[in-house]
Design a protein around this motif. Structure first.
Motif, mmCIF file in Angstrom:
data_model
loop_
_atom_site.group_PDB
_atom_site.id
_atom_site.type_symbol
_atom_site.label_atom_id
_atom_site.label_comp_id
_atom_site.label_asym_id
_atom_site.label_seq_id
_atom_site.Cartn_x
_atom_site.Cartn_y
_atom_site.Cartn_z
ATOM 1 N N GLY A 31 0.833 -1.241 -0.038
ATOM 2 C CA GLY A 31 -0.135 -0.005 0.269
ATOM 3 C C GLY A 31 0.415 0.895 0.002
ATOM 4 N N ARG A 32 1.263 1.211 -0.185
ATOM 5 C CA ARG A 32 2.694 2.346 -0.525
ATOM 6 C C ARG A 32 3.223 2.922 -1.764
ATOM 7 N NH1 ARG A 32 5.332 5.421 3.536
ATOM 8 N NH2 ARG A 32 3.422 6.255 4.498
ATOM 9 N N ARG A 33 3.622 3.852 -1.952
ATOM 10 C CA ARG A 33 4.159 4.427 -3.293
ATOM 11 C C ARG A 33 4.761 4.949 -3.629
ATOM 12 N NH1 ARG A 33 2.776 8.796 -6.346
ATOM 13 N NH2 ARG A 33 0.745 9.604 -4.582
ATOM 14 N N VAL A 34 6.211 4.923 -4.118
ATOM 15 C CA VAL A 34 7.311 5.889 -4.580
ATOM 16 C C VAL A 34 7.466 7.317 -4.748
ATOM 17 C CG1 VAL A 34 9.486 6.191 -5.230
ATOM 18 C CG2 VAL A 34 8.813 4.052 -3.767
ATOM 19 N N VAL A 35 7.487 8.375 -4.199
ATOM 20 C CA VAL A 35 6.930 9.533 -4.513
ATOM 21 C C VAL A 35 8.445 9.874 -5.765
ATOM 22 C CG1 VAL A 35 7.219 12.096 -3.739
ATOM 23 C CG2 VAL A 35 6.531 10.097 -2.121
ATOM 24 N N ASP A 36 9.763 9.645 -5.324
ATOM 25 C CA ASP A 36 10.773 10.422 -5.629
ATOM 26 C C ASP A 36 11.766 9.281 -6.098
ATOM 27 O OD1 ASP A 36 12.687 11.744 -6.983
ATOM 28 O OD2 ASP A 36 12.718 13.238 -6.046
ATOM 29 N N PRO A 37 11.904 8.508 -7.333
ATOM 30 C CA PRO A 37 12.370 7.069 -7.497
ATOM 31 C C PRO A 37 13.639 7.463 -7.495
ATOM 32 C CG PRO A 37 10.448 6.450 -8.547
ATOM 33 C CD PRO A 37 10.590 8.496 -8.378
ATOM 34 N N VAL A 44 15.053 1.081 6.363
ATOM 35 C CA VAL A 44 13.589 1.546 6.281
ATOM 36 C C VAL A 44 13.319 2.560 6.239
ATOM 37 C CG1 VAL A 44 11.502 0.847 7.932
ATOM 38 C CG2 VAL A 44 13.046 -0.988 7.387
ATOM 39 N N LEU A 45 13.899 3.447 6.938
ATOM 40 C CA LEU A 45 13.931 4.730 7.626
ATOM 41 C C LEU A 45 13.835 5.501 5.719
ATOM 42 C CD1 LEU A 45 13.578 7.723 8.800
ATOM 43 C CD2 LEU A 45 16.436 7.267 8.872
ATOM 44 N N LEU A 46 14.808 5.356 4.388
ATOM 45 C CA LEU A 46 14.561 6.146 3.775
ATOM 46 C C LEU A 46 13.534 5.885 2.389
ATOM 47 C CD1 LEU A 46 17.923 5.699 2.582
ATOM 48 C CD2 LEU A 46 17.348 7.838 3.185
ATOM 49 N N VAL A 47 12.917 4.348 2.864
ATOM 50 C CA VAL A 47 11.795 3.727 1.944
ATOM 51 C C VAL A 47 10.730 4.575 2.303
ATOM 52 C CG1 VAL A 47 10.737 1.691 1.577
ATOM 53 C CG2 VAL A 47 12.960 1.420 1.315
ATOM 54 N N THR A 48 10.336 4.731 4.237
ATOM 55 C CA THR A 48 9.657 5.196 4.261
ATOM 56 C C THR A 48 9.153 6.717 3.638
ATOM 57 O OG1 THR A 48 9.634 3.437 6.196
ATOM 58 C CG2 THR A 48 8.035 6.007 6.899
ATOM 59 N N ALA A 49 10.778 7.071 4.061
ATOM 60 C CA ALA A 49 10.583 8.618 3.956
ATOM 61 C C ALA A 49 10.298 8.908 2.250
ATOM 62 C CB ALA A 49 11.899 9.906 4.207
ATOM 63 N N HIS A 50 10.625 8.434 1.595
ATOM 64 C CA HIS A 50 10.248 8.716 0.078
ATOM 65 C C HIS A 50 9.400 8.032 -0.541
ATOM 66 C CE1 HIS A 50 14.640 10.703 -0.995
ATOM 67 N NE2 HIS A 50 14.657 9.422 -0.215
ATOM 68 N N VAL A 105 5.048 7.538 -0.041
ATOM 69 C CA VAL A 105 3.172 8.062 0.869
ATOM 70 C C VAL A 105 2.016 6.566 0.621
ATOM 71 C CG1 VAL A 105 3.798 10.266 0.381
ATOM 72 C CG2 VAL A 105 2.770 9.364 -1.480
ATOM 73 N N GLU A 106 1.215 6.780 0.823
ATOM 74 C CA GLU A 106 -0.032 6.128 1.173
ATOM 75 C C GLU A 106 0.128 5.540 -0.204
ATOM 76 O OE1 GLU A 106 -2.972 5.031 3.722
ATOM 77 O OE2 GLU A 106 -1.718 5.968 5.100
ATOM 78 N N ALA A 107 -0.550 4.822 -0.845
ATOM 79 C CA ALA A 107 -0.930 4.508 -2.371
ATOM 80 C C ALA A 107 -1.635 5.592 -2.587
ATOM 81 C CB ALA A 107 -1.478 3.303 -2.805
ATOM 82 N N GLY A 108 -2.865 5.838 -1.706
ATOM 83 C CA GLY A 108 -3.862 6.452 -2.092
ATOM 84 C C GLY A 108 -3.727 7.553 -2.375
ATOM 85 N N SER A 109 -2.761 8.780 -1.421
ATOM 86 C CA SER A 109 -2.264 10.254 -1.096
ATOM 87 C C SER A 109 -2.068 10.430 -2.810
ATOM 88 C CB SER A 109 -1.317 9.726 -0.675
ATOM 89 O OG SER A 109 -1.070 11.264 -0.494
ATOM 90 N N ALA A 110 -2.834 11.521 -2.366
ATOM 91 C CA ALA A 110 -2.726 13.034 -3.690
ATOM 92 C C ALA A 110 -0.796 13.271 -3.974
ATOM 93 C CB ALA A 110 -3.454 14.040 -3.593
ATOM 94 N N THR A 111 0.158 13.078 -2.748
ATOM 95 C CA THR A 111 1.256 13.755 -2.362
ATOM 96 C C THR A 111 1.773 13.675 -3.882
ATOM 97 O OG1 THR A 111 0.301 13.951 -0.095
ATOM 98 C CG2 THR A 111 2.526 14.564 -0.567
ATOM 99 N N ASP A 112 2.224 14.417 -4.200
ATOM 100 C CA ASP A 112 3.675 13.992 -5.068
ATOM 101 C C ASP A 112 4.983 15.144 -5.687
ATOM 102 O OD1 ASP A 112 4.286 13.675 -8.268
ATOM 103 O OD2 ASP A 112 2.954 11.792 -7.127
ATOM 104 N N THR A 113 5.274 15.229 -3.813
ATOM 105 C CA THR A 113 6.538 16.252 -4.270
ATOM 106 C C THR A 113 7.676 15.317 -3.117
ATOM 107 O OG1 THR A 113 5.466 17.066 -1.748
ATOM 108 C CG2 THR A 113 4.342 18.500 -3.747
ATOM 109 N N ALA A 114 8.242 16.090 -3.087
ATOM 110 C CA ALA A 114 9.445 15.838 -2.665
ATOM 111 C C ALA A 114 9.069 14.623 -0.868
ATOM 112 C CB ALA A 114 10.930 16.607 -2.621
ATOM 113 N N PRO A 115 10.567 14.123 -0.935
ATOM 114 C CA PRO A 115 9.650 13.786 0.768
ATOM 115 C C PRO A 115 10.041 15.166 2.005
ATOM 116 C CG PRO A 115 12.607 13.108 -0.112
ATOM 117 C CD PRO A 115 11.578 12.627 -1.254
ATOM 118 N N GLN A 116 8.442 14.890 2.742
ATOM 119 C CA GLN A 116 7.717 16.013 3.584
ATOM 120 C C GLN A 116 9.355 15.516 4.055
ATOM 121 O OE1 GLN A 116 6.775 12.413 2.849
ATOM 122 N NE2 GLN A 116 6.947 11.629 5.013
#
Lengths: 192, 192
Positions: free
Chosen positions: A128-134, A170-176, A178-189
């Motif tokens: 259920g997670r989507r990578v924001v900035d591969p 884990v930290l890196l992946v988490t930070a990069h 977002v939840e799959a449904g989320s609309a956020t598409d910016t750099a890591p928060q």
DNA sequence: TGTATCCGATACAACTCTGTATCGGAAGGG
DNA sequence: CCCTTCCGATACAGAGTTGTATCGGATACA
């Protein structure tokens, strides 16, 4: 591997040939210098490892149920091969002095990222997670892998180091992600 | 520095002495081997850099107003010294084959952390953040520094690499801190 | 079966590096 | 002012490494 035992600079054609079971005559009719052999070996082995990684990752879709499990699965495909990392360290040092080898190193990183990211993204999608900035996550993973690998091999008996390594991934992946449904598409928060 | 130019294994006593302006006789009455000299040089210079870092960081409290600025300030104290990193890469490769040098490397990391963390925490306090787990953040910073430094030196013309380096540090620090007032005192939060 | 081609083994000459031994001079103590 | 002690320079012998040149055998092909 002679290069791992002696260091590249201290290795001699004689030693390499002895271990490989042929003579210096044979060597010089196939290569022109140790540099050339070193490059050939490293590229070949490096390719192999990347193929292994890719094969392992795509082979069977593992039943991961959390982001951490996904990361652990990927990490299990990247063994802490002592001998091989020594050779890589030699190669790295060599590359920092040699523009041609620098390009080889850069390509290696690109291929690792190319082989890793799609599978990682697929695995993460499953939890259920989507990578924001591969484009940022890939290099970060490679850098952290290289950095923490050295730490692990410098202190092989310190289990905490290895644990922190996993946590860091884990930290890196988490930070990069977002939840799959989320609309956020910016750099890591960055919360603050 | 000869070791940076030739690599440690290819350096000769003659070359080192020539550059340093003395003769091999002088060398052998002060050291017993190149290994010993290499270790001495690296430890001395490594100490210097750590002192410089500590001095720079404690010298004047800079007017940081955000976490990112704090990180950037710290990073500005750790210059990407091309030659020095080549020597370090050589030393790292050497250390992976030599238990005595492994211990030296481990000590180097401890001292970096010891010199860095208090100031970093002080800086962060000024922007309202508290480090949750210094024992995890320190090693992570060192690992990422080493890993990304190689990336930067492998692709010196790629500005994106350097940018990502900074972003990565910001990310790490962010993830390992909480707002100063917060009661949370566990490991870095993993949202999912 | 004969021949041509290729590849690796052996031998060799030149070079480089190391570590030590000896020598000379400078600095410091009596 | 002399003497001792220390440190660096020079010289040397031994060991190891490189790259090449020559030789022998195996394999492929006619």
């Amino acid at each position: 591997m002679v290069f791992a035992r002696e260091g590249f600079g201290r290795s001699t054609v004689e030693q390499v040939c002895e271990q490989a079971g042929f003579t210096r005559g044979a060597f010089y009719s196939n290569f022109t210098s140790l540099d050339e052999l070193f490059l050939a070996i490293w590229e070949q082995r490096s390719d192999e490892m990347q193929s292994d990684l890719a094969a392992f990752l795509t082979q069977e879709p593992p039943p991961v149920s959390s982001l951490r499990e996904a990361v652990e699965h990927v990490l299990s495909a990247v063994p802490l091969d002592d001998e091989w990392y020594r050779v890589t360290a030699e190669f790295t040092a060599h590359a920092l002095r040699n523009p041609a080898l620098r390009r080889v190193m850069a390509r290696r990183e690109e291929r690792i990222e190319a082989g890793l990211m799609p599978t990682l993204e697929a695995l993460l999608a499953r939890v259920g997670r989507r990578v924001v900035d591969p484009a940022a996550l890939g290099p970060a993973l490679v850098a952290c892998h290289d950095g923490t690998s050295v730490q692990c091999l410098i202190e092989p008996d310190n289990v905490a180091v290895r644990q922190r390594r996993t946590d860091l991934f884990v930290l890196l992946v988490t930070a990069h992600t977002v939840e799959a449904g989320s609309a956020t598409d910016t750099a890591p928060q960055e919360t603050p």
